[in-house]
Design an enzyme around this catalytic site. Structure first.
Site, PDB file in Angstrom:
ATOM      1  N   HIS A  24       0.810  -1.219   0.000  1.00 44.14           N
ATOM      2  CA  HIS A  24       0.000   0.000   0.000  1.00 44.14           C
ATOM      3  C   HIS A  24       0.847   1.273   0.000  1.00 44.14           C
ATOM      4  CE1 HIS A  24       0.481  -0.201   4.482  1.00 44.14           C
ATOM      5  NE2 HIS A  24       0.467   1.111   4.363  1.00 44.14           N
ATOM      6  N   SER A  76       4.647   2.420   8.018  1.00 40.65           N
ATOM      7  CA  SER A  76       4.371   1.243   7.202  1.00 40.65           C
ATOM      8  C   SER A  76       5.563   0.901   6.316  1.00 40.65           C
ATOM      9  CB  SER A  76       3.146   1.484   6.320  1.00 40.65           C
ATOM     10  OG  SER A  76       1.982   1.567   7.097  1.00 40.65           O
ATOM     11  N   ASP A 131       0.446  -7.582   1.477  1.00 44.42           N
ATOM     12  CA  ASP A 131       0.831  -6.180   1.664  1.00 44.42           C
ATOM     13  C   ASP A 131       2.353  -6.020   1.683  1.00 44.42           C
ATOM     14  OD1 ASP A 131       0.317  -3.471   1.915  1.00 44.42           O
ATOM     15  OD2 ASP A 131       0.367  -3.523   4.095  1.00 44.42           O
TER      16      ASP A 131
END
Length: 405
Positions: free
Chosen positions: A136, A250, A166
């Site tokens: 993402h 992230s 992911d």
């Protein structure tokens, strides 16, 4: 005077002489006793006969010699500011970078940075350096840049990305890289173990930020809605930590006290009433995904060639009138569509068949089917499929293939 008077005078003179001698003897005895005590006390003190120590001025040199022979205890407090945490951070921090998602401008909008995240340099080979980050973080990017610890920004190439896990892998020129991260073993991580999260929360201005916490839980399962339709598409198995993980973290590293990467930070529960709950993809799970993305640009998973829907998402009317299921069959996966020439088509599966077991393992929904297929089976394996067609239970054997893109 008479005879008695003469004897009485002689007696008194004799008594006076005796008193004088007694006094003299007492005086001499007292002096001798005092001298005896003065000379004997130091000796008795040295032999520890007396319950106290007496220092004689004349023995000062001797006492100094005795003191010099006794060990002198000195207490010192040493403060080591280089702790295990700082050592761990020093070991891996240069390998944690910022990742910038740049998207092209359209006629109606202005292009630019769509967002930033973090990444971990895990390998150098053949003049290239490889970085793992989240899918993402780089999703829909037309260009990607990597910001190194010293602030240098270099262009990066996306080698592959996987929406299901992911994860994504980038490539940059190795001449910019001095250090790579070391992977640890996430299978031996225990709750309560100290960990460190490193990344770029809230953007590159906070690049290299370090937060400390513990492992709050292992083998946690989080439902992931990939297409944002309100229905979970995948169960992600993650590590839970209370180390602060904010937007921008992230793709960054979750590090153990040895400075080894044990997870790739991916998700955070962002609810007003929730604090200190972050999630990280275990590195042991991530490594084969990373290897596939680096080598093939995609994750090579076994492929059935079907579009599926859980029975729990189908109305009771269609369960009876379209699928013709027995009333006691309430769990399973309906086939919505079969891809021509796929393993499912070659095995004879058709639209409206309802799968209830794989290799005799009950399958209740799409999540369980995907998990069994992707974690228990490999490309080229044979798999027994139990299903219902027109109300009758049947079984076929399917040979799994590689999905073609």
């Amino acid at each position: 005077m008479g005879y008695y008077d003469d004897h009485y005078q002689q007696y008194q003179q004799k008594q006076k002489g005796n008193r004088g001698g007694t006094f003299l003897a007492a005086l001499v005895g007292a002096i001798l006793g005092a001298l005896l005590i003065m000379f004997s006390i130091p000796t008795l003190s040295k032999w520890n006969v007396l319950p106290y120590d007496i220092a004689i001025k004349g023995d000062e040199n001797e006492m100094k010699e005795d003191m010099s022979q006794k060990p002198v205890v000195q207490k010192s407090v040493a403060v080591d500011v280089v702790s295990q945490v700082t050592k761990a951070v020093d070991k891996v921090s240069d390998a944690v970078v910022g990742v910038v998602n740049i998207q092209e401008a359209s006629f109606w909008s202005q292009g630019g940075e769509a967002g930033t995240g973090s990444g971990v340099i895990y390998k150098k080979a053949n003049g290239k350096a490889f970085i793992v980050t989240n899918h993402h973080v780089v999703e829909n990017a037309s260009q990607i840049e990597v910001s190194l610890k010293d602030g240098t920004r270099v262009p990066a190439k996306l080698l592959g990305s996987d929406v299901l896990t992911d994860l994504a892998v980038l490539e940059i020129d190795a001449k910019h890289v001095k250090k790579v991260a070391e992977f640890g073993n996430s299978d031996v991580v225990k709750p309560g173990e100290p960990v460190i999260a490193i990344g770029s929360p809230l953007g590159l201005q906070f690049a290299g930020s370090v937060t400390q916490g513990i492992i709050s839980g292992t083998n946690r399962t989080i439902e992931v809605d990939l297409d944002q339709d309100g229905m979970p598409d995948w169960n992600a198995e993650v590590l839970q930590t209370d180390a602060a993980i904010n937007p921008g973290n992230s793709g960054g590293a979750l590090v153990n006290i040895e400075g080894q990467v044990i997870g790739i930070n991916s998700m955070k529960i962002a609810q007003e009433a929730v604090e200190g709950i972050g999630f990280s993809i275990p590195i042991n799970f991530a490594q084969p995904i990373i290897a596939d993305l680096e080598k093939y640009g995609q994750v090579r998973r076994p492929y059935m060639g079907v579009e599926l829907r859980s029975l729990s998402d189908i109305s009771s009317y269609h369960l009876q009138e379209t699928l013709h299921l027995p009333e006691d069959v309430t769990e399973g996966v309906a086939i919505v569509q079969v891809v021509p020439m796929s393993p499912a088509a070659q095995a004879g599966l058709k639209q409206f068949d309802v799968i209830v077991a794989l290799d005799d393992k009950p399958i209740r929904n799409v999540l369980e089917l995907r998990k069994y297929l992707y974690t228990e089976k490999s490309i080229g394996d044979e798999m027994k499929v139990t299903f219902y067609r027109e109300g009758k239970k049947q079984t076929v054997t399917m040979k799994l293939a590689k999905e073609s893109f």
